[in-house]
Design an enzyme around this catalytic site. Structure first.
Site, mmCIF file in Angstrom:
data_model
loop_
_atom_site.group_PDB
_atom_site.id
_atom_site.type_symbol
_atom_site.label_atom_id
_atom_site.label_comp_id
_atom_site.label_asym_id
_atom_site.label_seq_id
_atom_site.Cartn_x
_atom_site.Cartn_y
_atom_site.Cartn_z
ATOM 1 N N SER A 215 -2.386 4.978 5.807
ATOM 2 C CA SER A 215 -3.761 5.505 5.753
ATOM 3 C C SER A 215 -4.799 4.371 5.699
ATOM 4 C CB SER A 215 -3.946 6.466 4.574
ATOM 5 O OG SER A 215 -4.014 5.765 3.366
ATOM 6 N N HIS B 260 -3.578 -3.611 -3.445
ATOM 7 C CA HIS B 260 -2.627 -3.174 -4.476
ATOM 8 C C HIS B 260 -3.307 -2.116 -5.363
ATOM 9 C CE1 HIS B 260 0.807 -3.476 -7.110
ATOM 10 N NE2 HIS B 260 -0.024 -3.498 -8.127
HETATM 11 C C1 GAR Z 1 -1.499 2.017 -1.103
HETATM 12 O O1 GAR Z 1 -1.775 2.732 -2.277
HETATM 13 C C2 GAR Z 1 -1.379 0.535 -1.401
HETATM 14 O O2 GAR Z 1 -2.261 0.094 -2.398
HETATM 15 C C3 GAR Z 1 0.035 0.453 -1.880
HETATM 16 O O3 GAR Z 1 0.761 1.294 -1.014
HETATM 17 C C4 GAR Z 1 -0.093 2.357 -0.592
HETATM 18 C C5 GAR Z 1 -0.058 2.425 0.909
HETATM 19 O O4 GAR Z 1 -0.753 3.527 1.380
HETATM 20 N N1 GAR Z 1 0.508 -0.889 -1.825
HETATM 21 C C6 GAR Z 1 1.316 -1.422 -2.734
HETATM 22 O O5 GAR Z 1 1.754 -0.816 -3.679
HETATM 23 C C7 GAR Z 1 1.675 -2.888 -2.489
HETATM 24 N N2 GAR Z 1 2.172 -3.476 -3.669
HETATM 25 P P1 GAR Z 1 -1.101 3.670 2.921
HETATM 26 O O6 GAR Z 1 0.207 3.374 3.675
HETATM 27 O O7 GAR Z 1 -1.507 5.098 3.095
HETATM 28 O O8 GAR Z 1 -2.176 2.701 3.253
#
Ligand code: GAR
Length: 193
Positions: free
Chosen positions: A14, A107
């Site tokens: 996303s 993060h």
């Molecule tokens: C997000 O919440 C990001 O902050 C987290 O994964 C999710 C990805 O969402 N990242 C971590 O935890 C990295 N340590 P998305 O694929 O919908 O962007």
């Protein structure tokens, strides 16, 4: 004008889609040249391809093999800035030394609190009153690089992990665009160059 961006993902994507949107609607001056995933089940890549953006899946268990393919792709696409967006692999010191201050990560916590996996769950377990999200430069540690910016989210008594993660994600989407805009200016890659 702007960065030639590569976005690295492992899952839903996303944040990645949100960055593409901001580039397409000219909120950002950068161009997303390629989206790279290390997950063969990244169905979101079909969406990316429909937007006319290249995608690549790199499946290599050994980090040196993974990074070799990654370096080659970044070079071929003339990438000068990399955004990690839900990318769940640790990059090595050897790889990162060629990309110092050129790779950023998002993060879901107010770093340095709750580094690593399950940051939202850890924040709830500690009963913090506020949490949020952080964008930092990537260094060889896990979520230890220099912090660029953060956004705060209030934790309500009624929040569970899913609800809180959703509220944080909303702030992540705002933060990522704000930070890329800031860095475009900082590196003189902004609109008025
Ligand atoms: C997000 O919440 C990001 O902050 C987290 O994964 C999710 C990805 O969402 N990242 C971590 O935890 C990295 N340590 P998305 O694929 O919908 O962007």
């Amino acid at each position: 004008m702007g960065f030639n961006l590569a976005i690295l993902i492992s899952g839903r994507g996303s944040n990645m889609l949100n960055i593409i949107e901001a580039c397409n609607n000219k909120t950002l001056s950068s161009k997303v040249k390629i989206v790279i995933s290390n997950n063969k089940n990244s169905s979101v890549l079909t969406k990316v391809e429909k937007k006319g953006i290249k995608t690549k899946i790199i499946l290599e268990n050994q980090i040196n093999k993974f990074e070799k393919k990654l370096s080659q792709t970044l070079h071929e696409e003339k990438i000068n800035f990399v955004c990690l967006a839900g990318f769940m692999r640790i990059l090595s010191k050897g790889f990162l030394c060629n990309w110092e201050k050129k790779i950023i990560n998002i993060h879901p916590s107010i770093l340095p609190a709750f580094k690593g996996l399950n940051a939202v769950k850890k924040a709830l377990e500690k009963k913090v009153k506020y949490t949020g999200c952080t964008i930092h430069y990537v260094d060889k540690g896990v979520d230890t690089g220099e912090i660029i910016d953060q956004r705060i989210v209030k934790v309500l008594k009624t929040d569970n992990e899913e609800r809180l993660a959703k509220k944080i994600l909303k702030e992540e989407h705002i933060l990522y665009i704000k930070v890329i805009e800031l860095l475009e200016k900082k590196y003189n890659y902004g609109k008025d160059r």
